[in-house]
Write an enzyme that holds these catalytic residues in place. Structure first.
Site, PDB file in Angstrom:
ATOM      1  N   ASP A  50       0.865  -1.162   0.000  1.00 57.16           N
ATOM      2  CA  ASP A  50       0.000   0.000   0.000  1.00 57.16           C
ATOM      3  C   ASP A  50       0.917   1.232   0.000  1.00 57.16           C
ATOM      4  OD1 ASP A  50      -2.292   1.620   0.479  1.00 57.16           O
ATOM      5  OD2 ASP A  50      -1.807   1.628   2.616  1.00 57.16           O
ATOM      6  N   ASP A  72      -0.103   5.046   1.023  1.00 57.34           N
ATOM      7  CA  ASP A  72      -0.281   6.003   2.123  1.00 57.34           C
ATOM      8  C   ASP A  72      -0.175   5.336   3.490  1.00 57.34           C
ATOM      9  OD1 ASP A  72      -1.666   8.679   0.710  1.00 57.34           O
ATOM     10  OD2 ASP A  72      -1.899   6.802  -0.375  1.00 57.34           O
ATOM     11  N   ARG A 117     -14.528  12.772  -0.950  1.00 56.74           N
ATOM     12  CA  ARG A 117     -13.294  13.502  -0.631  1.00 56.74           C
ATOM     13  C   ARG A 117     -12.710  14.167  -1.873  1.00 56.74           C
ATOM     14  NH1 ARG A 117     -10.015   8.948   2.471  1.00 56.74           N
ATOM     15  NH2 ARG A 117     -11.239   7.647   1.068  1.00 56.74           N
ATOM     16  N   SER A 171      -2.539   0.948  -4.544  1.00 53.59           N
ATOM     17  CA  SER A 171      -2.986   1.952  -3.588  1.00 53.59           C
ATOM     18  C   SER A 171      -4.356   2.522  -3.936  1.00 53.59           C
ATOM     19  CB  SER A 171      -1.940   3.077  -3.569  1.00 53.59           C
ATOM     20  OG  SER A 171      -2.463   4.229  -2.971  1.00 53.59           O
ATOM     21  N   GLY A 172      -5.108   2.827  -2.888  1.00 53.12           N
ATOM     22  CA  GLY A 172      -6.369   3.556  -3.065  1.00 53.12           C
ATOM     23  C   GLY A 172      -6.093   5.044  -3.163  1.00 53.12           C
ATOM     24  N   LYS A 206      -7.865  -4.126  -5.099  1.00 55.06           N
ATOM     25  CA  LYS A 206      -6.478  -4.351  -4.648  1.00 55.06           C
ATOM     26  C   LYS A 206      -6.154  -5.844  -4.672  1.00 55.06           C
ATOM     27  CE  LYS A 206      -5.271  -0.495  -1.639  1.00 55.06           C
ATOM     28  NZ  LYS A 206      -4.648  -0.170  -0.362  1.00 55.06           N
ATOM     29  N   ASP A 213      -2.049  -1.150   5.826  1.00 53.44           N
ATOM     30  CA  ASP A 213      -2.367  -0.664   7.173  1.00 53.44           C
ATOM     31  C   ASP A 213      -3.851  -0.404   7.426  1.00 53.44           C
ATOM     32  OD1 ASP A 213      -2.542   2.830   7.255  1.00 53.44           O
ATOM     33  OD2 ASP A 213      -2.311   1.691   5.413  1.00 53.44           O
ATOM     34  N   ASN A 224      -9.118  -1.197   3.869  1.00 52.71           N
ATOM     35  CA  ASN A 224      -9.170  -1.505   2.436  1.00 52.71           C
ATOM     36  C   ASN A 224      -7.994  -2.371   1.960  1.00 52.71           C
ATOM     37  OD1 ASN A 224      -7.317   0.597   2.666  1.00 52.71           O
ATOM     38  ND2 ASN A 224      -7.778   1.417   0.663  1.00 52.71           N
TER      39      ASN A 224
END
Length: 341
Positions: free
Chosen positions: A130, A132, A175, A218-219, A263, A286, A289
């Protein structure tokens, strides 16, 4: 009697040569041990002490688990040891893990990982991570929100999404709408100042030299993911595409959203394309998701993760450095030094 004589001669000779001789006695015709009875237990802490090892050993002895070997993986003080253990009978792996996690929770800063000790532990070939709060130390979306004065609104939605309280796709769209009007110039400035997680470069450089494939899934956003791919020489990077018109964000996402399910699908796709079995894949994440991805991999690692992700992962690491993941593969500091010369 003859055995004892041979042993005495060997020990005497070793002393003469000034070398240490470690030995163990193998009984004749010993049945081959099934790998389903063998485990590798890795202990990590900033300050690993005898009491940590004693606590783990007492749990093992209660469950009739024998310790075959113990070795220190780091240089300098004591930070990481690996115990290879076995049992003569089937063991309740989840029960053992729960017991060991209870111990870890009693000692601040102690991490304990349990893995089956078999070929796959040492034959990992693909690492998927991931971005972030895993590869990098920030949540990019929160930083972008600060730049348009929407910090607190976006952070509140991020928090709920990471904890798995609201639908990820919806939360992402909400967002990104708030980021409308942000300039590409501001994104570029942020991209240039993103702090990598300590140990990220050592982890990646070591794995690359060992022939691993590395992927970022990554999201987060491709504007940043692609730059990291370039900078760190990763093999793959998948993330969400922010739509930019006339040098500004439109508040929309282009294409398929990279969510939890996506993912896990991407991890499977990369493994298939590379001809790598899922048992040989490591996933690091972490948040909520990341859970399907952590479960799909042969080894799912929750790195400084939210409680939900920790529960779902095979191993939980709360150390400061990403390089500590190398210890789970049995890679020592000496190995790292050798490889990264």
């Amino acid at each position: 009697g003859g055995d004892k004589e041979v042993l005495k001669d060997l020990l005497f000779k070793a002393k003469e040569l000034g070398i240490n001789l470690d030995f163990f006695v193998v009984e004749g015709d010993l049945a081959l041990r099934s790998t389903s009875h063998q485990f590798c237990i890795t202990l990590m802490s900033d300050d690993l002490q005898a009491r940590h090892v004693a606590a783990v050993s007492s749990i093992l002895s209660k469950r009739n688990v024998n310790i075959d070997s113990i070795r220190k993986l780091n240089e300098g003080g004591l930070f990481c040891i690996e115990m290879i253990t076995y049992t003569n009978s089937k063991i309740d792996t989840n029960g053992l893990k729960d017991d060991l996690l209870k111990i870890a929770s009693k000692f601040p800063g102690l991490d304990i990982a349990v893995q089956r000790e078999n070929l796959y532990r040492r034959a990992k070939r693909l690492v998927v991570m991931d971005m972030d709060s895993t590869l990098i130390q920030i949540e990019v979306i929160d930083e972008l929100a600060q730049l348009v004065g929407k910090g607190s609104e976006v952070a509140a939605i991020t928090e709920q999404a990471m904890a798995g309280k609201i639908d990820y796709d919806q939360s992402l769209k909400q967002r990104v709408t708030l980021l409308k009007g942000l300039s590409e110039k501001q994104m570029k400035q942020l991209a240039e100042s993103i702090p990598l997680t300590p140990g990220a470069e050592v982890l990646i450089q070591t794995l690359k030299r060992l022939g691993f494939k590395l992927a970022l899934i990554s999201g987060g956003f491709s504007y940043f993911g692609n730059q990291l791919k370039e900078k760190l020489n990763l093999d793959y990077a998948y993330s969400n595409d922010l739509e930019i018109e006339s040098g500004k964000l439109t508040g929309r996402i282009k294409g398929t959203i990279v969510n939890a399910e996506r993912k896990a699908e991407l991890l499977e796709k990369i493994a298939k394309d590379e001809g790598i079995p899922l048992e040989s894949v490591i996933a690091i994440g972490d948040g909520a998701n990341d859970i399907p991805m952590l479960k799909k991999a042969g080894l799912g690692i929750a790195f400084n993760a939210k409680k939900k992700a920790q529960k779902a992962a095979d191993a939980t690491i709360n150390q400061k450095t990403l390089a500590s993941i190398l210890y789970l593969l049995g890679i020592t500091d000496k190995d790292i030094e050798e490889v990264c010369k």
